[in-house]
Design a protein around this motif. Structure first.
Motif, short mmCIF file in Angstrom:
data_model
loop_
_atom_site.label_atom_id
_atom_site.label_comp_id
_atom_site.label_asym_id
_atom_site.label_seq_id
_atom_site.Cartn_x
_atom_site.Cartn_y
_atom_site.Cartn_z
N ARG A 27 19.24 20.82 10.89
CA ARG A 27 19.85 21.75 11.85
C ARG A 27 20.83 21.02 12.76
N GLY A 28 20.51 19.78 13.11
CA GLY A 28 21.43 19.00 13.93
C GLY A 28 22.72 18.68 13.21
N LEU A 29 22.63 18.36 11.92
CA LEU A 29 23.84 18.14 11.12
C LEU A 29 24.70 19.40 11.08
N ALA A 30 24.04 20.55 10.96
CA ALA A 30 24.78 21.81 10.93
C ALA A 30 25.53 22.03 12.24
N LYS A 31 24.88 21.78 13.35
CA LYS A 31 25.55 21.94 14.65
C LYS A 31 26.72 20.97 14.78
N ALA A 32 26.52 19.74 14.28
CA ALA A 32 27.59 18.75 14.33
C ALA A 32 28.78 19.18 13.47
N ALA A 33 28.49 19.71 12.28
CA ALA A 33 29.57 20.17 11.39
C ALA A 33 30.35 21.31 12.03
N LEU A 34 29.65 22.24 12.66
CA LEU A 34 30.32 23.33 13.37
C LEU A 34 31.20 22.79 14.49
N LYS A 35 30.69 21.81 15.22
CA LYS A 35 31.45 21.21 16.32
C LYS A 35 32.74 20.58 15.82
N GLU A 36 32.70 20.03 14.60
CA GLU A 36 33.90 19.39 14.04
C GLU A 36 34.85 20.38 13.38
N GLY A 37 34.43 21.65 13.27
CA GLY A 37 35.33 22.67 12.76
C GLY A 37 34.99 23.26 11.41
N ALA A 38 33.84 22.90 10.83
CA ALA A 38 33.44 23.46 9.55
C ALA A 38 32.97 24.91 9.71
N LEU A 39 33.07 25.69 8.64
CA LEU A 39 32.52 27.04 8.60
C LEU A 39 31.16 26.98 7.92
N LEU A 40 30.16 27.66 8.47
CA LEU A 40 28.83 27.70 7.88
C LEU A 40 28.36 29.14 7.80
N PHE A 41 27.84 29.51 6.64
CA PHE A 41 27.31 30.86 6.44
C PHE A 41 25.90 30.75 5.89
N ASP A 42 24.97 31.54 6.43
CA ASP A 42 23.62 31.55 5.87
C ASP A 42 23.29 32.93 5.32
#
Length: 423
Positions: free
Chosen positions: A189-204
């Protein structure tokens, strides 16, 4: 208990993940990643860091698969002994892969520090515990081969191993100070938050229905949306149920189950793993144990047989730590491990621009994080090749029979182990 998430300690104790939404409509990115585990999230994070547009598409929720059901041991290297690694893929390739994954714990813990990921990170090393003469011989080989490659490992004698573990049932232990333990779902979950912070799109909650070629690359389809990408990475590992079922035939899925106790007393904690390492043993049907930061004992073993494994775990723990008396298990959960035929991770280019990464054979945290980073660098033109084997994998013949062999073997072992478990 199979695939249960309701009784998982990791789900009960992890900080909340990012608030995501299912994929809807059309999105265009340079790289689409199917699977929100360690590999996919690390790839997304590092791709975004390098300025590439990326989208992660997860069928359930972040960390739902093996990443969120992991033991939480951040180990260096691969499952094979180093010399066997060289024989399997060649000395040069073996050296490259070994050196890369030797650095994997450093990458994991540096990301945890950089992004302040709250995942109970403890870098006090791990102990590979020896059982019987074969176990001692195995650890002696591993220690010698690893030290020859510059690893700062140490083979502990019987007295020191028993003191460090808190049990008289082991005759040795291989200590690796590079390693450590984490709360794996919290890390995902922390990696996901970091990826979002860097500008990645995430969909669940977006199960992939198909991955189709297009004139400009690939289209990843879900029930309510689609992602158009130049490249696609299938990072589902042992959880290839949605849109990537053909990849499941490349690996044998093995269940690994865990149980967690109520918090132990301070007196009990003073005797069990007083330095906070994680442990796994040399038995053919491997088991593992560690503590979390609330003082719970977490015990795991191959197989997923519910009450049989619970009874075996209770018996095994009573032999390991007789001063605990009867352990009350508060949580139990299972996950799947993807075993490749050679017990090595692989990246396959299935077609031009379509890649699959899987086969960590129970070592997903460090290798998954590292392979995600290497994929990002490769796609960004920052490296010429990956460290993992990139040969095309064939379907494993008699895959279901091999899965049953492992499962029945583990079941029989758990039923038959009584007081002679450590003989």
């Amino acid at each position: 208990m199979l695939e249960s998430v309701c009784d998982s300690l990791w789900r009960a104790s992890a900080p909340e993940g990012p608030k995501l939404a299912p994929l809807e409509g059309r999105h265009e990115v340079q790289v689409a990643i199917v699977g929100g585990g360690f590999t996919g999230l690390s790839a997304a994070l590092h791709l975004a860091q390098l300025g590439l547009s990326v989208a992660v598409i997860e069928a359930q929720e972040i960390g739902f698969g093996g990443s969120g059901r992991n033991v939480g041991l951040v180990n260096a290297g691969v499952w094979l002994e180093p010399d066997q690694l060289d024989k399997t893929i060649g000395a040069d390739a073996g050296r490259t892969l070994y050196n890369t994954l030797a650095d994997a714990p450093e990458l994991v813990f540096s990301l945890i520090e950089k992004y302040q990921i709250q995942c109970e990170a403890v870098r006090h090393g791990t102990l590979h515990a020896g059982v019987g003469k074969p176990g001692l011989a195995q650890l002696q080989r591993r220690c010698e081969q690893m030290q020859m490659r510059g690893a700062p490992v140490q083979l502990l004698d019987t007295a020191e191993a028993q003191t460090r573990i808190g049990s008289s049932k082991f005759n040795s232990a291989l200590f690796d100070p590079r390693a450590g333990t984490i709360q794996p779902l919290a890390y995902a979950r922390g990696l996901a938050k970091a990826a979002l912070k860097e500008g990645a799109l995430l969909f669940d909650h977006s199960p992939v229905s198909s991955v189709q070629p297009s004139s400009e690359g690939w289209i990843v389809n879900t029930p309510d949306g689609e992602v158009h990408a130049q490249k696609v990475v299938l990072a589902t590992n042992a959880y290839s149920e949605h849109g990537v079922k053909e990849q499941a035939r490349k690996f044998v899925p093995i269940f690994y189950s865990q149980l967690a106790s109520q918090p132990l007393t301070s007196a009990q904690l003073a005797q069990i793993l007083p330095n906070g390492e994680g442990v796994w043993d040399t038995c053919t049907v491997m088991s593992s144990f560690r503590l979390d930061q609330q003082g719970r004992l977490i015990f795991g073993g191959m197989g997923g047989e519910g009450g049989v494994l619970s009874n075996w775990a209770s018996q095994r723990v009573s032999e390991l730590f007789p001063f605990l008396n009867k352990v009350e298990w508060a949580y139990s959960w299972s996950g799947k491990i993807a075993y490749s035929e050679d017990h090595l991770p692989h990246c396959q280019q299935l077609q031009r621009g379509l890649f699959s990464v899987a086969g960590y054979s129970g070592r997903g945290i460090g290798p998954g994080t590292m392979m995600g980073k290497e994929l990002a660098e490769w796609f960004a033109g920052k490296r010429d090749a990956l460290s993992v084997p990139t040969t095309t994998l064939r379907n494993i013949p008699l895959r279901e029979l091999k899965r049953l062999f492992y499962e029945v073997g583990a079941h029989t072992y758990h039923l038959g182990q009584k007081t002679h478990a450590f003989d």
